[in-house]
Design a protein around this motif. Structure first.
Motif, short mmCIF file in Angstrom:
data_model
loop_
_atom_site.label_atom_id
_atom_site.label_comp_id
_atom_site.label_asym_id
_atom_site.label_seq_id
_atom_site.Cartn_x
_atom_site.Cartn_y
_atom_site.Cartn_z
N PHE A 119 19.02 -95.50 10.92
CA PHE A 119 20.44 -95.16 10.92
C PHE A 119 20.95 -95.05 9.49
O PHE A 119 20.82 -95.99 8.71
N GLU A 120 21.52 -93.90 9.17
CA GLU A 120 22.17 -93.71 7.87
C GLU A 120 23.65 -94.03 8.04
O GLU A 120 24.36 -93.35 8.80
N LEU A 121 24.11 -95.04 7.32
CA LEU A 121 25.50 -95.48 7.49
C LEU A 121 26.50 -94.43 7.07
O LEU A 121 27.65 -94.43 7.56
N ARG A 122 26.11 -93.51 6.19
CA ARG A 122 27.03 -92.45 5.76
C ARG A 122 27.47 -91.60 6.96
O ARG A 122 28.57 -91.05 6.96
N ASP A 123 26.62 -91.53 7.99
CA ASP A 123 26.94 -90.72 9.17
C ASP A 123 27.97 -91.38 10.08
O ASP A 123 28.59 -90.69 10.90
N ILE A 124 28.13 -92.69 9.95
CA ILE A 124 29.09 -93.39 10.82
C ILE A 124 30.12 -94.15 9.98
O ILE A 124 30.75 -95.09 10.46
N ALA A 125 30.31 -93.73 8.73
CA ALA A 125 31.21 -94.44 7.82
C ALA A 125 32.63 -94.52 8.37
O ALA A 125 33.27 -95.57 8.34
N HIS A 126 33.14 -93.40 8.90
CA HIS A 126 34.51 -93.41 9.44
C HIS A 126 34.60 -94.30 10.67
O HIS A 126 35.62 -94.98 10.88
N ASP A 127 33.54 -94.32 11.47
CA ASP A 127 33.54 -95.18 12.66
C ASP A 127 33.60 -96.65 12.27
O ASP A 127 34.25 -97.46 12.94
N VAL A 128 32.88 -97.02 11.18
CA VAL A 128 32.89 -98.40 10.72
C VAL A 128 34.30 -98.80 10.27
O VAL A 128 34.80 -99.87 10.63
N VAL A 129 34.95 -97.92 9.49
CA VAL A 129 36.30 -98.21 9.02
C VAL A 129 37.27 -98.32 10.20
O VAL A 129 38.11 -99.23 10.25
N ASN A 130 37.14 -97.42 11.15
CA ASN A 130 38.04 -97.46 12.32
C ASN A 130 37.87 -98.75 13.10
O ASN A 130 38.84 -99.31 13.61
N MET A 131 36.63 -99.24 13.22
CA MET A 131 36.43 -100.50 13.94
C MET A 131 37.03 -101.67 13.18
O MET A 131 37.57 -102.61 13.78
N MET A 132 36.95 -101.62 11.85
CA MET A 132 37.56 -102.69 11.06
C MET A 132 39.07 -102.73 11.28
O MET A 132 39.69 -103.79 11.26
N LEU A 133 39.67 -101.55 11.51
CA LEU A 133 41.12 -101.47 11.69
C LEU A 133 41.55 -101.78 13.12
O LEU A 133 42.61 -102.37 13.34
N THR A 134 40.73 -101.36 14.10
CA THR A 134 41.14 -101.49 15.50
C THR A 134 40.41 -102.59 16.26
O THR A 134 40.90 -103.08 17.28
N GLY A 135 39.21 -102.95 15.77
CA GLY A 135 38.42 -103.95 16.48
C GLY A 135 37.55 -103.38 17.58
O GLY A 135 36.84 -104.12 18.26
N PHE A 136 37.58 -102.04 17.74
CA PHE A 136 36.80 -101.40 18.81
C PHE A 136 35.85 -100.36 18.22
O PHE A 136 36.28 -99.50 17.44
N PRO A 137 34.56 -100.39 18.61
CA PRO A 137 33.61 -99.42 18.08
C PRO A 137 33.66 -98.10 18.85
O PRO A 137 33.95 -98.08 20.05
N SER A 138 33.38 -97.02 18.16
CA SER A 138 33.20 -95.74 18.84
C SER A 138 31.88 -95.78 19.60
O SER A 138 31.07 -96.70 19.43
N ALA A 139 31.64 -94.77 20.43
CA ALA A 139 30.39 -94.72 21.19
C ALA A 139 29.20 -94.66 20.24
O ALA A 139 28.17 -95.31 20.47
#
Length: 205
Positions: A46-66
């Motif tokens: 897994f390359e974290l650059r591909d899910i960077a926005h998802d990581v930030v969104n989870m930090m803000l909302t507490g919920f992960p994307s699929a």
């Protein structure tokens, strides 16, 4: 042959990335050592650059994307993890730390983990020991004794007295393979496994 899952997490920002290159070399070395023990490695990178926005969104909302949930489930349910980050200002990258921050604090307990890092010069190599290793020790992961740092010049040639990188990669892969092969139960450690049930507690009354 027995199959074990290796989750490879790489936090390189560029493409192609020396961080990804080191992660691939570590994964191959581990897979080769597992094969020698008649164990097939199912490597998932897994390359974290591909899910960077998802990581930030989870930090803000507490919920992960699929997409992020799939990564989190694979990493925490693996038999071993290879984690590689570039070093910036003598520490792991912000993206790498953000990903670690969205992991459940108990999800890597007992997990065999191999650490790697890349940087411009060998001067940054000690960051593996004073920065990256304590992070995974705090998470109670079972961290391999050999961590691997690769500077830019390390990719120039083969192993010799000046460039021990290939030999260090093989040694680290062997250590992780031994840890993964010895691990009886796949998946995250159940921290409540030894807790008595209500029936057991009431039975003692």
């Amino acid at each position: 042959m027995t199959t074990r899952t290796l989750a490879v997490v790489t936090a390189g920002l560029s493409q192609p990335s020396s961080t990804r290159l080191l992660a691939d070399r570590l994964a191959q070395a581990t897979a080769d050592e597992l094969a020698a023990r008649e164990i097939t490695a199912d490597v998932r990178t897994f390359e974290l650059r591909d899910i960077a926005h998802d990581v930030v969104n989870m930090m803000l909302t507490g919920f992960p994307s699929a997409a992020l949930k799939d990564v989190l489930d694979t990493v925490t349910g693996a038999d071993g993890v290879i984690a590689v980050t570039p070093l910036f200002t003598t520490s792991y990258s912000g993206l790498f730390k953000s990903f670690v921050d969205v992991l459940d604090k108990d999800s890597l307990a007992g997990m065999p983990v191999l650490l790697g890092a890349t940087g411009g010069t060998p001067r940054h190599s000690l960051a593996l020991e004073y920065s990256l290793r304590p992070l995974f020790t705090y998470l109670r992961a079972d961290v391999a004794g050999t961590a691997v740092f690769a500077a830019t010049d390390d990719w120039a040639g083969e192993a010799d007295a000046v460039n021990p990188l290939p030999g260090r990669i093989r040694r680290a892969g062997r250590e992780l393979a031994e840890m993964v092969a010895a691990r009886e139960n796949s998946g995250p450690v159940d921290v409540f496994a030894d807790a008595p049930s209500f029936a057991q507690l009431l039975g003692d009354l």
